[in-house]
Design a protein around this motif. Sequence first.
Motif, PDB file in Angstrom:
ATOM      1  N   ARG A 134       0.831  -1.207   0.000  1.00 23.95           N
ATOM      2  CA  ARG A 134       0.000   0.000   0.000  1.00 23.95           C
ATOM      3  C   ARG A 134       0.863   1.253   0.000  1.00 23.95           C
ATOM      4  N   ARG A 135       1.971   1.212   0.717  1.00 27.25           N
ATOM      5  CA  ARG A 135       2.858   2.377   0.727  1.00 27.25           C
ATOM      6  C   ARG A 135       3.541   2.556  -0.633  1.00 27.25           C
ATOM      7  N   LEU A 136       3.866   1.450  -1.283  1.00 26.98           N
ATOM      8  CA  LEU A 136       4.440   1.564  -2.625  1.00 26.98           C
ATOM      9  C   LEU A 136       3.442   2.190  -3.594  1.00 26.98           C
ATOM     10  N   LEU A 137       2.175   1.784  -3.492  1.00 29.25           N
ATOM     11  CA  LEU A 137       1.142   2.391  -4.331  1.00 29.25           C
ATOM     12  C   LEU A 137       0.985   3.874  -4.019  1.00 29.25           C
ATOM     13  N   ALA A 138       1.071   4.218  -2.720  1.00 31.89           N
ATOM     14  CA  ALA A 138       0.970   5.622  -2.328  1.00 31.89           C
ATOM     15  C   ALA A 138       2.121   6.441  -2.905  1.00 31.89           C
ATOM     16  N   VAL A 143       4.443  10.177  -7.158  1.00 29.03           N
ATOM     17  CA  VAL A 143       5.252  10.363  -8.376  1.00 29.03           C
ATOM     18  C   VAL A 143       4.365  10.783  -9.551  1.00 29.03           C
ATOM     19  N   ALA A 144       3.201  10.158  -9.671  1.00 25.63           N
ATOM     20  CA  ALA A 144       2.278  10.521 -10.750  1.00 25.63           C
ATOM     21  C   ALA A 144       1.802  11.960 -10.593  1.00 25.63           C
ATOM     22  N   VAL A 293      -0.113  10.951   0.022  1.00 29.66           N
ATOM     23  CA  VAL A 293       0.366  11.258   1.367  1.00 29.66           C
ATOM     24  C   VAL A 293      -0.531  10.616   2.423  1.00 29.66           C
ATOM     25  N   ILE A 294      -1.850  10.718   2.234  1.00 27.58           N
ATOM     26  CA  ILE A 294      -2.786  10.147   3.211  1.00 27.58           C
ATOM     27  C   ILE A 294      -2.646   8.629   3.281  1.00 27.58           C
ATOM     28  N   ALA A 299      -1.113   3.633   5.834  1.00 30.80           N
ATOM     29  CA  ALA A 299      -0.789   2.258   5.436  1.00 30.80           C
ATOM     30  C   ALA A 299       0.119   1.606   6.473  1.00 30.80           C
ATOM     31  N   PRO A 300      -0.022   0.289   6.668  1.00 36.57           N
ATOM     32  CA  PRO A 300       0.845  -0.410   7.625  1.00 36.57           C
ATOM     33  C   PRO A 300       2.287  -0.443   7.148  1.00 36.57           C
TER      34      PRO A 300
END
Length: 320
Positions: A134-138, A143-144, A293-294, A299-300
């Motif tokens: 989840r943090r990688l997706l965030a 970046v996007a 950021v949220i 995210a864990p």
Amino acid sequence: MTTFALPRPSLLSPRVVVGTAALAAVVALWSAFALSTRALDGVGLTMADAAVVRFAVPGLLLVPWIPRTLRILRTERPAVVALVLLAGLPHFLIFAWGAHLTSAALTGLLVPGTVPLFVAVLLFLRHRAAVSRRRLLALGAIVAGIAAAAALTGDTASVGGVAVLVGAGFVWAVYTLGLARTRLDPLGVIVIVSLSSTLAAVALIVTGVMPSHLLAGTADLASLGTYALVQGIGTGLLSTACYVVAVKNLGSSITATAGALSPVLTALVAVPLLHEPLTAGLAVALALIVTGVIVFTLAPRRAARPLDAASVSPAAPNRG
């Protein structure tokens, strides 16, 4: 990041009321920082003038803490001190330069939005700290959002300003890692950053490296007083104190997540105050970066102990 274990208080309990009021003040003060930095040209101050005002005010107010800070500083490692000092004049000048080239909305968005990205990258390179999916997706959303901000801004100066503001985010991320290793308490950090930055800014003015309306005697005193109130006292002292109160009463996750609302407030206030348009491209960048950021904050963390130790609120740059 230190997490305070809190009970589930009533929404009207004194703890929640005090914490919510402090958090609202933090969001407003952070937004005021971005807006006032963007408006430097309009108030007749140069970047060097603004730096002197920004850092001299908290430095003077915290004079009683100087001896104690210097005693602790003697035991500090030079490399850590160098990292902490990045939060002062180096970061401020890069931030102000980026603000001059872009809009208040991008100024309030890109720096806090990129800090968690750079902190995660730096810690991975140093410790190979694992990051949850989840943090990688965030981070991908952040970046996007940066790419959208660069692609959808209208001119070369704004694109360059995006790059400068991203650089300011990187500088703050490096400072964040130094902050996690310093022996100085928050007041000590403010003291050493304020004093060193004031002396450096005055040196740049006196030697003629940077222009100054203060030295020339042409600065508007009313604007100077307002700027000192907003940046020196508001950003330099009150935002730090209110952030601590908010974390202790509401918890670190809620505070850090709500702090991501600051860029949204900045973008909305910049429309009537600075006559900046809220374009579709800016809305896309806001949505992506704030969401990133949220999600990153909530995210864990998976096997990321070094990341926990060095993290601060990703929405809290420019407050040292």
